[in-house]
Design a protein around this motif. Structure first.
Motif, PDB file in Angstrom:
ATOM      1  N   ASP A   1       0.833  -1.213   0.000  1.00  0.00           N
ATOM      2  CA  ASP A   1       0.000   0.000   0.000  1.00  0.00           C
ATOM      3  C   ASP A   1       0.865   1.260   0.000  1.00  0.00           C
ATOM      4  O   ASP A   1       0.446   2.322  -0.471  1.00  0.00           O
TER       5      ASP A   1
ATOM      6  N   ASN B   1       6.791  -2.648   7.418  1.00  0.00           N
ATOM      7  CA  ASN B   1       6.355  -3.739   6.544  1.00  0.00           C
ATOM      8  C   ASN B   1       7.543  -4.633   6.182  1.00  0.00           C
ATOM      9  O   ASN B   1       7.379  -5.831   5.941  1.00  0.00           O
TER      10      ASN B   1
ATOM     11  N   ARG C   1       8.829  -5.540  14.830  1.00  0.00           N
ATOM     12  CA  ARG C   1       7.744  -6.370  14.297  1.00  0.00           C
ATOM     13  C   ARG C   1       7.595  -6.040  12.813  1.00  0.00           C
ATOM     14  O   ARG C   1       7.226  -4.934  12.449  1.00  0.00           O
TER      15      ARG C   1
ATOM     16  N   ALA D   1       5.912  -6.783   9.143  1.00  0.00           N
ATOM     17  CA  ALA D   1       4.651  -7.337   8.612  1.00  0.00           C
ATOM     18  C   ALA D   1       4.854  -7.981   7.236  1.00  0.00           C
ATOM     19  O   ALA D   1       4.143  -7.674   6.278  1.00  0.00           O
TER      20      ALA D   1
ATOM     21  N   PHE E   1       4.114 -10.898   6.487  1.00  0.00           N
ATOM     22  CA  PHE E   1       2.945 -11.755   6.211  1.00  0.00           C
ATOM     23  C   PHE E   1       1.818 -10.973   5.512  1.00  0.00           C
ATOM     24  O   PHE E   1       0.879 -11.563   4.996  1.00  0.00           O
ATOM     25  N   VAL E   2       1.928  -9.647   5.516  1.00  0.00           N
ATOM     26  CA  VAL E   2       0.933  -8.813   4.829  1.00  0.00           C
ATOM     27  C   VAL E   2       1.409  -8.467   3.406  1.00  0.00           C
ATOM     28  O   VAL E   2       0.604  -8.366   2.481  1.00  0.00           O
ATOM     29  N   HIS E   3       2.729  -8.320   3.242  1.00  0.00           N
ATOM     30  CA  HIS E   3       3.279  -7.743   1.998  1.00  0.00           C
ATOM     31  C   HIS E   3       4.193  -8.684   1.227  1.00  0.00           C
ATOM     32  O   HIS E   3       4.664  -8.341   0.148  1.00  0.00           O
TER      33      HIS E   3
ATOM     34  N   LEU F   1       4.190   7.020   6.615  1.00  0.00           N
ATOM     35  CA  LEU F   1       3.405   5.819   6.339  1.00  0.00           C
ATOM     36  C   LEU F   1       3.876   4.603   7.129  1.00  0.00           C
ATOM     37  O   LEU F   1       3.364   3.496   6.937  1.00  0.00           O
TER      38      LEU F   1
ATOM     39  N   ASN G   1      -4.903  -3.446  14.637  1.00  0.00           N
ATOM     40  CA  ASN G   1      -4.715  -4.552  13.688  1.00  0.00           C
ATOM     41  C   ASN G   1      -3.535  -5.454  14.035  1.00  0.00           C
ATOM     42  O   ASN G   1      -3.352  -6.496  13.422  1.00  0.00           O
TER      43      ASN G   1
ATOM     44  N   ALA H   1      -0.557  -1.091  13.680  1.00  0.00           N
ATOM     45  CA  ALA H   1       0.813  -1.548  13.386  1.00  0.00           C
ATOM     46  C   ALA H   1       1.870  -0.426  13.431  1.00  0.00           C
ATOM     47  O   ALA H   1       2.946  -0.626  13.998  1.00  0.00           O
ATOM     48  N   ASN H   2       1.605   0.722  12.847  1.00  0.00           N
ATOM     49  CA  ASN H   2       2.648   1.752  12.790  1.00  0.00           C
ATOM     50  C   ASN H   2       2.948   2.333  14.170  1.00  0.00           C
ATOM     51  O   ASN H   2       4.103   2.648  14.480  1.00  0.00           O
TER      52      ASN H   2
ATOM     53  N   ILE I   1      -6.768   3.637  11.571  1.00  0.00           N
ATOM     54  CA  ILE I   1      -7.505   2.556  10.888  1.00  0.00           C
ATOM     55  C   ILE I   1      -9.011   2.639  11.162  1.00  0.00           C
ATOM     56  O   ILE I   1      -9.778   1.993  10.467  1.00  0.00           O
TER      57      ILE I   1
ATOM     58  N   TYR J   1      -1.285  -9.071  -0.899  1.00  0.00           N
ATOM     59  CA  TYR J   1      -2.064  -8.156  -0.053  1.00  0.00           C
ATOM     60  C   TYR J   1      -3.552  -8.563  -0.053  1.00  0.00           C
ATOM     61  O   TYR J   1      -4.204  -8.554   0.995  1.00  0.00           O
TER      62      TYR J   1
ATOM     63  N   TYR K   1      -3.954 -11.872   1.952  1.00  0.00           N
ATOM     64  CA  TYR K   1      -3.896 -11.606   3.389  1.00  0.00           C
ATOM     65  C   TYR K   1      -5.246 -11.073   3.887  1.00  0.00           C
ATOM     66  O   TYR K   1      -5.751 -11.518   4.927  1.00  0.00           O
TER      67      TYR K   1
ATOM     68  N   HIS L   1      -4.920   1.759   3.332  1.00  0.00           N
ATOM     69  CA  HIS L   1      -4.372   2.571   4.424  1.00  0.00           C
ATOM     70  C   HIS L   1      -3.537   3.754   3.897  1.00  0.00           C
ATOM     71  O   HIS L   1      -3.887   4.916   4.087  1.00  0.00           O
ATOM     72  N   ASP L   2      -2.400   3.422   3.304  1.00  0.00           N
ATOM     73  CA  ASP L   2      -1.458   4.482   2.914  1.00  0.00           C
ATOM     74  C   ASP L   2      -2.027   5.417   1.842  1.00  0.00           C
ATOM     75  O   ASP L   2      -1.826   6.642   1.930  1.00  0.00           O
TER      76      ASP L   2
HETATM   77  O1  NOS Z   1      -2.932  -6.939  10.070  1.00  0.00           O
HETATM   78  C1  NOS Z   1      -1.950  -6.225   9.933  1.00  0.00           C
HETATM   79  N1  NOS Z   1      -0.872  -6.347  10.714  1.00  0.00           N
HETATM   80  C2  NOS Z   1       0.220  -5.572  10.561  1.00  0.00           C
HETATM   81  N2  NOS Z   1       0.315  -4.608   9.663  1.00  0.00           N
HETATM   82  C3  NOS Z   1      -0.709  -4.434   8.859  1.00  0.00           C
HETATM   83  C4  NOS Z   1      -1.876  -5.192   8.950  1.00  0.00           C
HETATM   84  N3  NOS Z   1      -2.718  -4.782   8.035  1.00  0.00           N
HETATM   85  C5  NOS Z   1      -2.115  -3.780   7.401  1.00  0.00           C
HETATM   86  N4  NOS Z   1      -0.896  -3.570   7.897  1.00  0.00           N
HETATM   87  C6  NOS Z   1       0.074  -2.546   7.474  1.00  0.00           C
HETATM   88  O2  NOS Z   1       0.200  -1.607   8.537  1.00  0.00           O
HETATM   89  C7  NOS Z   1      -0.315  -0.335   8.154  1.00  0.00           C
HETATM   90  C8  NOS Z   1      -1.691  -0.124   8.734  1.00  0.00           C
HETATM   91  O3  NOS Z   1      -1.723  -0.395  10.057  1.00  0.00           O
HETATM   92  C9  NOS Z   1      -0.338  -0.341   6.656  1.00  0.00           C
HETATM   93  O4  NOS Z   1       0.867   0.212   6.171  1.00  0.00           O
HETATM   94  C10 NOS Z   1      -0.452  -1.801   6.294  1.00  0.00           C
HETATM   95  O5  NOS Z   1       0.271  -2.135   5.138  1.00  0.00           O
END
Ligand code: NOS
Length: 321
Positions: free
Chosen positions: A18, A43, A82, A84, A86-88, A130, A165, A172-173, A196, A230, A233, A246-247
């Motif tokens: 994203d 990410n 941490r 992510a 598993f998302v990207h 972001l 999330n 996450a951020n 979010i 993406y 997921y 999101h972004d």
């Molecule tokens: O389930 C999740 N866990 C961790 N990070 C995530 C998840 N879904 C989206 N993002 C990532 O974290 C940001 C938004 O919180 C976005 O940048 C997205 O790519």
């Protein structure tokens, strides 16, 4: 040519699928001029974020834009990050294993670059953040006048009065570096947080993706290559027939603030315990009997509603063009 001068933006990013969408969106938006990318973990690890940022600029044919590498650790020097993937995907860009970029980051850290640009154009630069907020907090620490010199900080982060999330408490951020986030929220800078609670209203559907795929546009074609991971997921984790933007939503809020509405108040971030990363907005409506950790903190803006159809429409139009 645009009637008004384009807004200068620096994108602090952890690309990220994203993030790629948001970066391309910015490059396709005449209202803004991207004057640099700074990189951060989230990410992916920071080294890979830098590689991906350089790669995305090469895809876009915009190698004139400098990339400054950011911190590899949290503001408290934490190394247990941490990530992510598993998302990207493991490469951050949908497991496509693109060849390495030819370009290199500039010989300046992200925080030094942020400070330099804020001083060069006082009040004129918007940072669109972001990822976790480490680089921005470092810039605030590096230069006490950064919070005043930076025009605005639009950040994708927080879960205001909704579940997170990462876990029920945290987004996450913010979870990535809660101490940095608290520094940014209490810095006195003009901050707009897009959490979010807002971005979960903005969904790019499976049908939208098919439409993107039918476009011959360079950005649409590229994004359709990387979007698979993406989408999978989101199908698995949320059971949605689409993905959260999101972004791109945060980017468009920076470009056109009328796409969202916001509240104002003081935001503090929980930095320890099971609610680490929790963001709490105090709307300053009630005068509490006691002095609280929010009492004398500066006001920030927190997005509360979004014109989701307008955001999706802009994303589609600008990326398919
Ligand atoms: O389930 C999740 N866990 C961790 N990070 C995530 C998840 N879904 C989206 N993002 C990532 O974290 C940001 C938004 O919180 C976005 O940048 C997205 O790519």
């Amino acid at each position: 040519m645009a009637a008004t001068e384009a807004k200068k933006i620096i994108i602090d990013t952890d690309p990220g699928i994203d993030d790629a969408m948001a970066i391309f969106l910015a490059l396709r938006s005449p209202e803004v001029e991207v004057i640099g990318l700074t990189t951060i973990y989230g990410n992916v690890y920071t080294t890979l974020a830098t590689r991906n940022a350089l790669h995305l600029l090469e895809v876009a044919g915009r190698t004139d834009i400098p990339v400054a590498e950011g911190s590899h650790v949290t503001i408290t020097k934490g190394t247990k990050l941490r990530i992510a993937d598993f998302v990207h995907g493991a490469d951050g860009l949908g497991n496509q294993n693109f060849p390495p970029p030819k370009g290199k980051p500039i010989d300046m850290s992200a925080s030094a670059f942020l400070v330099e640009q804020a001083n060069r154009y006082p009040g004129k630069v918007t940072v669109v953040a972001l990822g976790p907020l480490t680089n921005i907090a470092l810039a605030i620490e590096l230069d006490p006048s950064f919070a005043k010199n930076i025009g605005q900080i639009v950040l994708l982060g927080g879960a205001f009065a909704v579940n997170g999330n990462v876990n029920p408490a945290a987004e996450a951020n913010i979870f990535g570096d809660p101490d940095a986030a608290d520094i940014v929220f209490t810095s006195g800078a003009d901050v707009l947080a897009v959490g979010i609670n807002v971005t979960h209203q903005v969904v790019l559907t499976d049908a939208d993706r098919d439409k993107l795929a039918s476009s011959t546009g360079k950005f649409a074609q590229y994004l359709c290559k990387i979007l698979g991971v993406y989408f999978s997921y989101h199908h698995d984790a949320y059971g949605t027939k689409g993905v959260y933007l999101h972004d791109p939503t945060a980017m468009l809020a920076a470009i056109n603030p009328s796409l969202i509405t916001h509240m104002e108040g003081a935001v503090r971030v929980q930095t320890t315990g099971i609610t680490r990363g929790l963001t709490i907005l105090y709307n300053k409506k009630k005068r509490f009997a006691e002095i609280t950790e929010w009492s004398d903190q500066p006001m920030v803006k927190v997005a509360v509603t979004v014109d989701a159809p307008a955001v999706v429409k802009l994303v589609m139009e600008r990326l398919m063009d």
